[in-house]
Design a protein around this motif. Structure first.
Motif, PDB file in Angstrom:
ATOM      1  N   VAL A 193       0.843  -1.193   0.000  1.00 60.89           N
ATOM      2  CA  VAL A 193       0.000   0.000   0.000  1.00 60.89           C
ATOM      3  C   VAL A 193       0.881   1.246   0.000  1.00 60.89           C
ATOM      4  N   GLY A 194       0.601   2.171  -0.921  1.00 59.01           N
ATOM      5  CA  GLY A 194       1.309   3.440  -0.940  1.00 59.01           C
ATOM      6  C   GLY A 194       2.675   3.407  -1.598  1.00 59.01           C
ATOM      7  N   ILE A 195       2.995   2.326  -2.295  1.00 63.83           N
ATOM      8  CA  ILE A 195       4.286   2.217  -2.980  1.00 63.83           C
ATOM      9  C   ILE A 195       4.043   1.717  -4.401  1.00 63.83           C
ATOM     10  N   ASP A 196       5.029   1.908  -5.261  1.00 61.49           N
ATOM     11  CA  ASP A 196       4.882   1.437  -6.636  1.00 61.49           C
ATOM     12  C   ASP A 196       5.249  -0.039  -6.768  1.00 61.49           C
ATOM     13  N   ASN A 197       6.248  -0.463  -5.983  1.00 63.31           N
ATOM     14  CA  ASN A 197       6.695  -1.851  -6.081  1.00 63.31           C
ATOM     15  C   ASN A 197       7.681  -2.128  -4.955  1.00 63.31           C
ATOM     16  N   THR A 198       7.708  -3.384  -4.505  1.00 62.00           N
ATOM     17  CA  THR A 198       8.725  -3.803  -3.544  1.00 62.00           C
ATOM     18  C   THR A 198       9.180  -5.210  -3.876  1.00 62.00           C
ATOM     19  N   GLN A 199      10.360  -5.564  -3.402  1.00 56.89           N
ATOM     20  CA  GLN A 199      10.880  -6.921  -3.543  1.00 56.89           C
ATOM     21  C   GLN A 199      10.800  -7.580  -2.171  1.00 56.89           C
TER      22      GLN A 199
END
Length: 250
Positions: A193-199
């Protein structure tokens, strides 16, 4: 590595928590067993506007209400019923009207926690537990998600909890979650939530991830399962929401 736990839900009255805890009651339904556990583990309690109605209405007689008097009721007071406001004020509860239209009632209550910390010259921040905020109106839920996402920059520990689930924000980096399997599970999720992408890389889940991208246009780890007897480790390149199902409390 930050370590997270939900010891404040432990029914053991003698449990010693590692830091002071503050409870913020929002204007959403909750049960007495959940309130009782949170009340026991928090040293300061605040109702956000209509949260005062919820707390008041949970009890049918004043004798019981008097055992659960908050320290503060704060907000723009557009939801707090007049008779509830009068009753709390008559029993020594501070009721504060704040007409700031650029902040929500939840934000006003968090500010009250920070004012208390400053007044006490506290060496450690309070852990804030928000009762509500993850159910009911979608815009309220989104506000909770967004606000706690921002709070990660200034607050070390902020949780949101309902009778169904509990959640908090894991900032970028590695985290260990000490799982009380008597309280949490079996399902859990990692929400970008609230981010474009994470690993994401995880340990201790039924379906673990290994350097896996997570975003709303791709994969979101929902309906994952905690593994009995195991704690959870999460590595994330950006801040995400961790959420876990809450078992029925008695």
């Amino acid at each position: 590595m930050p370590t997270w736990n939900v010891n404040f839900l432990d029914p053991d009255e003698s449990l010693q928590l590692d830091r002071p805890h503050a409870l913020i009651v929002l204007n959403q339904p909750f049960t007495f067993p959940l309130l009782q556990r949170l009340w026991k583990s928090t040293g300061w309690r605040c109702c956000a506007d209509g949260g005062g109605n919820r707390l008041y209405d949970l009890f049918s007689i004043d004798e019981d209400r008097l055992k659960f008097l908050p320290d503060l009721v704060k907000g723009d007071l557009d939801s707090l019923r007049p008779e509830v406001r009068l009753w709390y004020a008559s029993h020594g509860v501070e009721v504060v009207r704040d007409d700031d239209q650029d902040s929500t009632d939840l934000m006003k209550c968090v500010r009250a926690v920070e004012e208390r910390e400053n007044a006490e010259s506290a060496k450690e921040q309070y852990t804030i537990i928000v009762l509500g905020g993850l159910a009911g109106r979608l815009d309220h839920t989104i506000h909770t998600l967004a606000y706690l996402h921002k709070l990660r920059k200034t607050r070390e520990r902020t949780y949101a909890i309902t009778d169904d689930n509990i959640g908090w924000v894991l900032d970028s980096g590695e985290h260990e979650i000490q799982v009380d399997h008597g309280v949490l599970g079996p399902t859990c999720g990692l929400l970008p939530v609230g981010i474009d992408n994470t690993q994401l890389t995880t340990e201790g889940l039924r379906w673990n991830l290994e350097d896996h991208p997570s975003n709303f246009d791709g994969t979101v780890s929902t309906s994952n399962h905690l593994v009995p007897g195991q704690n959870v480790r999460v590595s994330t390149t950006k801040a995400i929401w961790w959420t876990a199902e809450l078992r029925s409390l008695h």
